[in-house]
Design an enzyme around this catalytic site. Structure first.
Site, mmCIF file in Angstrom:
data_model
loop_
_atom_site.group_PDB
_atom_site.id
_atom_site.type_symbol
_atom_site.label_atom_id
_atom_site.label_comp_id
_atom_site.label_asym_id
_atom_site.label_seq_id
_atom_site.Cartn_x
_atom_site.Cartn_y
_atom_site.Cartn_z
ATOM 1 N N GLU A 38 55.774 62.472 48.403
ATOM 2 C CA GLU A 38 56.207 62.429 47.113
ATOM 3 C C GLU A 38 56.479 63.387 46.319
ATOM 4 O OE1 GLU A 38 56.576 59.195 46.056
ATOM 5 O OE2 GLU A 38 54.599 58.218 46.047
ATOM 6 N N LYS A 97 45.048 52.781 22.670
ATOM 7 C CA LYS A 97 45.326 51.933 21.217
ATOM 8 C C LYS A 97 45.765 50.674 22.307
ATOM 9 C CE LYS A 97 46.673 51.093 17.229
ATOM 10 N NZ LYS A 97 48.053 51.819 15.910
ATOM 11 N N THR A 119 45.200 55.176 8.131
ATOM 12 C CA THR A 119 44.715 54.057 7.273
ATOM 13 C C THR A 119 43.260 53.782 6.785
ATOM 14 O OG1 THR A 119 46.222 52.671 9.117
ATOM 15 C CG2 THR A 119 44.619 51.303 7.747
ATOM 16 N N THR A 161 44.971 55.626 13.594
ATOM 17 C CA THR A 161 44.629 55.255 14.995
ATOM 18 C C THR A 161 45.570 55.087 15.911
ATOM 19 O OG1 THR A 161 45.342 52.760 14.426
ATOM 20 C CG2 THR A 161 43.404 53.290 14.491
ATOM 21 N N ASP A 162 47.078 55.531 15.197
ATOM 22 C CA ASP A 162 48.006 55.667 15.833
ATOM 23 C C ASP A 162 48.143 56.379 17.287
ATOM 24 O OD1 ASP A 162 49.373 53.796 14.346
ATOM 25 O OD2 ASP A 162 50.899 54.286 13.494
ATOM 26 N N TYR A 205 50.497 49.060 3.295
ATOM 27 C CA TYR A 205 49.330 50.518 2.333
ATOM 28 C C TYR A 205 50.405 51.096 2.861
ATOM 29 C CZ TYR A 205 48.103 51.013 7.174
ATOM 30 O OH TYR A 205 47.719 51.068 8.467
ATOM 31 N N SER A 210 48.616 59.222 11.382
ATOM 32 C CA SER A 210 49.009 60.134 12.500
ATOM 33 C C SER A 210 49.898 60.200 13.396
ATOM 34 C CB SER A 210 47.863 59.805 13.806
ATOM 35 O OG SER A 210 47.868 58.251 13.916
HETATM 36 N N1 ASP Z 1 49.208 54.826 10.757
HETATM 37 C C1 ASP Z 1 48.413 54.673 10.824
HETATM 38 C C2 ASP Z 1 48.285 55.989 11.150
HETATM 39 O O1 ASP Z 1 48.042 56.618 12.136
HETATM 40 C C3 ASP Z 1 48.044 53.438 11.536
HETATM 41 C C4 ASP Z 1 46.058 53.599 11.777
HETATM 42 O O2 ASP Z 1 45.538 54.925 10.970
HETATM 43 O O3 ASP Z 1 46.148 52.655 12.038
HETATM 44 O O4 ASP Z 1 47.569 57.268 10.684
#
Ligand code: ASP
Length: 324
Positions: A296, A165, A14, A94-95, A28, A61
């Site tokens: 476990e 995130k 982004t 961010t993803d 966008y 991403s």
């Molecule tokens: N979909 C975008 C990405 O991860 C979201 C972002 O960058 O905030 O590239």
């Protein structure tokens, strides 16, 4: 005094996104503006000098691939090895930022700073957050004593090991959970709160050998297949059985609470494990970790979130395959 260079590698996201209107922060297209243009649009950076800029990828991403990861690891390793380089900044969506951060930390365990940064608003926004985030990331990369892979967003420096995130819209979209941030960036200066990230795993290969292995595995399509399944009300073993049938090599289960599993899902995972599929149990809780009790049958993720536990398991399987 001779200033060392800081490298800025662009991968899209982004931060490099464009919308038709300056008031549109969600409609966008990510990964449209080149990293050179992003840097040029920040006057303070353009004037500062000592920057080396390279476009490594140009993707949203959410579409991250093993090939981009391998290429990015190779470029970061290359630049860090240069005496004239102080640190590396990576612009990223961010993803999946937390996954790339953990991947780079685990593969490279760099002694120099590698700082991922991002934006929640596109470059065309009336008030974009990307430029300040890039400025803050450069402050971290230039900070004496900074090391390892971190993520910087909204003035907060997170360790690659802890960052997640946690918000889909707000500018301060990341959290380090229980661990807390490594530092804050305040007007270009760092207020450091705790230790910088350090590699957790001992392994037989040097970073350069591991990077070569990753590049080869990405090109040859031999990256181990590890999927994530989740526990929830009414969960069954059907997805696990189908994945085993499809030849999965590892499974991470995003369990409920302290690693609890519906008994049908647990039975399927134990079946899979008995057929040599590697199983790791993480928690779907945002905070806390799976605290295993003695005896476990399914290993826990040692505090890693499901997506990071998946990366750790893929790398482990890749290494065990290469040493077999
Ligand atoms: N979909 C975008 C990405 O991860 C979201 C972002 O960058 O905030 O590239």
């Amino acid at each position: 005094m001779q200033h060392k260079n800081i490298v800025i590698l662009g991968t899209g996201g982004t931060i490099a996104g464009k919308a038709a209107s300056a008031s549109d922060n969600i409609g966008y297209t990510a990964a449209q503006v080149g990293v050179t243009q992003l840097v040029a649009a920040i006057p303070a950076l353009a004037a500062a000098g000592h920057l080396l800029v390279e476009q490594v990828a140009q993707i949203d991403s959410k579409d991250m691939t093993f090939a981009v990861w391998a290429h990015l690891a190779e470029r970061v390793h290359y630049f860090l090895a240069r005496d004239d380089v102080q640190g590396v900044v990576i612009t990223h969506g961010t993803d999946t930022l937390e996954e790339t951060a953990y991947f780079l930390q685990t593969v490279l365990d760099p002694a120099k700073p590698v700082v991922l940064t991002c934006a929640m608003r596109p470059a065309t926004s009336l008030v974009p957050d990307g430029p300040q985030n890039v400025m803050d990331a450069l402050a971290v990369a230039g900070h004496a004593g900074a090391r390892g892979v971190t993520a910087v967003c909204a003035g907060v420096v997170h360790s690659a090991l802890d960052v997640q995130k946690v918000h889909s819209y707000q500018l301060d979209a990341f959290s380090s959970g229980d661990a807390g941030p490594v530092a804050y960036v305040e007007e270009g200066a760092l207020r450091v709160l705790r230790d910088w990230p350090l590699g957790q795993q001992k392994r037989g290969l040097h970073a350069i050998e591991l990077v070569a292995l990753l590049v080869e595995a990405a090109a040859g399509g031999t990256w181990p297949r590890v999927e994530i399944v989740m526990n929830y009300a009414g969960a069954s073993g059907a997805v696990v059985d189908a994945l085993c049938h499809a030849g999965v090599q590892g499974l991470v289960v995003a369990a409920t609470g302290n690693g609890t599993l519906h008994h049908d899902l647990e039975a399927a995972l134990l079946r899979a494990q008995s057929q040599s599929v590697s199983i790791v149990r993480a928690t779907r809780c945002v905070n806390g970790r799976v605290l295993s009790k003695p005896g476990e049958a399914l290993a826990d993720s040692r505090g890693l979130s499901p997506v990071k536990a998946r990366i750790a398991l893929m790398l482990r399987l890749m290494l065990s395959g290469s040493q077999a």
